[in-house]
Motif scaffolding. Structure first.
Motif: not given
Length: 519
Positions: A58-62, A81-94, A117-125
């Motif tokens: 668990y990384i946190g809630l934005y 959140m997108i900026s942290d994805c660019e920094k390589g801090l997040i792999d997956f978003i819900i 492109k950053l290999k970060v994927f999103i799951y829409f519940e």
């Protein structure tokens, strides 16, 4: 000669023991009463949900505060959140649903493709879409288009329904002004608040300005509708509001096609409803107040500066007399040898027989605050840390879970009302049936909101205290000691000072502690 062949590492094997770093994104209410509890409820939901998966971290809630999903540029939480994805801090978003992410199809797809492109994927519940699956892009396009058209449709339906209610005079004021409350969809007088409204108009008609009236209300410790402190602009809003004489001017603001709200300066029609509800102020008193305000503005060229003089000194309005309950006033003392500042009880200044408290030098308050903060540095492990642990240990999981359930039920109720309005606008149902079913849904929504408000009030106290203790601990941990008075630290951590005697005062901290100091 040696020949070396590089054998590439197997990325899949590298990822075998690495946990997926998962973040969540949400939008929360701008209402300060709801925001903290709503945020904690969603944080609790996602933290439990993500931590229950042994392969996730668990990384946190934005989050963003109640902002429209139609424009990403205004959403700082999402951009961070997108900026942290660019920094390589997040792999997956819900995210709960596509509409919470974006209602603009183009922006939605651009953001999703950027993250892929950053290999970060999103799951829409809600929609059950995982952007890591390539075939989901078509579904994503369809759903985001639906979300965008739904946004427009909802806006059009709401505008149509509101315009109809404007025209026939049946529009209900969703958030009545100070002095009124909603009972069964009607504005009725709240007598306790109405007395304050009458006081405001009476003071105005006696010749007092908005600043002096606001000052009197602060001295009386009268809270605003949201529990804050009165300002001159708040007083002026009451004096200029036609609702206090029983009338209503409808469509003072409007929303444009880009979902931006504007004051209506003639762009849209307005509707003035006479005798819409019971008046608090007579027509004569209301009109007389308008003449006074307009005349004063012309004569003195008054410019509203709400809080220009409210916080000139750190202790202004924050020193309370334990003997009579009055606030203390800052005064200048001058002698042949010295000039210094003191604080004196206002009751004592007017009538010494009603309060015997003598003045205290401003520097004495400053020294007492320095001593208190230094004591907290040395006692934080036995006082503040246990208090924080105690507040955090209060089990509010069930309350947060129920808040999430209520918010889902309110969202469903809203969708049902929108569908009903859509049917009426297309003349698929009779107005009588619409009125009956819409009334039932509104009553259900009101019950859900009441339960949610009760839960918010029950958890907010502990959450706010824990937050205040945490801020105080952080401030203290960053300091090795206080040698001089810090006005910013006082403002950040002290709610007010209670004067028990000329030799003893108490600092009421924002975390709920009352710490006494000898002078």
């Amino acid at each position: 000669m040696k020949r070396i062949t590089k054998i590439e590492a197997n990325e899949k094997l590298q990822m075998t023991n690495k946990k997926l770093r998962v973040a969540a994104y949400a939008r929360v209410s701008t209402d300060s009463r709801e925001q903290l509890a709503s945020l904690e409820a969603q944080k609790n939901h996602y933290e439990v949900y993500i931590k229950n998966n042994p392969d996730w971290e668990y990384i946190g809630l934005y989050y963003d505060e109640g902002l429209s999903g139609t424009n990403m540029a205004k959403r700082d939480g999402l951009l961070r959140m997108i900026s942290d994805c660019e920094k390589g801090l997040i792999d997956f978003i819900i995210i709960k649903s596509i509409s919470r992410f974006a209602r603009n199809t183009t922006e939605c797809l651009e953001a999703v493709r950027k993250l892929i492109k950053l290999k970060v994927f999103i799951y829409f519940e809600k929609e059950g879409i995982n952007t890591g699956e390539m075939e989901s892009e078509l579904l994503l396009t369809i759903f985001s288009s639906l979300a965008e058209s739904e946004s427009v449709s909802i806006s059009e339906n709401e505008t149509w329904a509101i315009q109809k209610r404007f025209q026939n005079g049946t529009f209900k004021i969703g958030y009545p002004p100070y002095g009124y409350k909603n009972v069964n969809g009607k504005m009725v007088i709240d007598e306790a608040e109405a007395e304050i409204v009458r006081f405001v108009f009476a003071e105005c008609l006696s010749g007092k300005g908005c600043y002096m009236i606001a000052k009197a209300l602060r001295e009386k410790k009268v809270p605003t509708k949201k529990g804050g402190k009165w300002s001159s602009s708040g007083v002026k809003e009451i004096l200029k509001n036609e609702k206090y004489k029983g009338d209503v001017l409808l469509q003072k603001t409007f929303t444009d096609s880009q979902f931006n709200r504007h004051y209506n300066r003639g762009e849209k029609p307005q509707y003035y409803v006479k005798d819409h509800h019971e008046a608090i102020i007579s027509d004569g008193d209301y009109e007389a107040a308008q003449l006074i305000i307009d005349q004063r503005s012309k004569e003195k060229n008054i410019v509203t500066e709400d809080d220009k003089y409210l916080s000139r000194y750190p202790f202004s309005g924050k020193v309370i007399c334990a003997e009579c309950g009055a606030t203390w006033k800052r005064r200048t003392h001058t002698s042949s040898k010295d000039k210094y500042y003191t604080y004196t009880c206002k009751t004592h200044l007017k009538d010494k027989s009603k309060c015997g408290q003598l003045f205290i030098r401003e520097t004495d308050f400053e020294v007492a605050f320095i001593n208190m903060m230094n004591k907290l540095i040395f006692s934080k492990k036995v006082l503040l840390q246990p208090l924080l642990n105690s507040l955090k240990s209060i089990n509010q999981v069930s309350a947060f879970a129920r808040i999430n359930e209520l918010e889902a039920a309110l969202e469903q109720n809203f969708d049902q009302r929108q569908a009903l309005t859509n049917l009426l606008s297309k003349q698929y149902i009779e107005p009588a049936l619409y009125a009956k079913q819409n009334s039932e849904l509104l009553a259900e929504a009101e019950e859900l909101r009441k339960e949610k408000e009760t839960l918010y009030r029950s958890v907010n106290g502990e959450l706010e205290n824990a937050e205040a203790v945490n801020r105080l601990l952080k401030h203290i941990n960053d300091s090795i000691g206080f040698a001089e008075f810090d006005a910013e630290a006082f403002e950040a951590h002290v709610d007010h000072i209670v004067v028990y005697s000329r030799s003893e005062i108490g600092f009421m901290l924002k975390c709920g502690l009352n710490l006494k100091e000898r002078l």
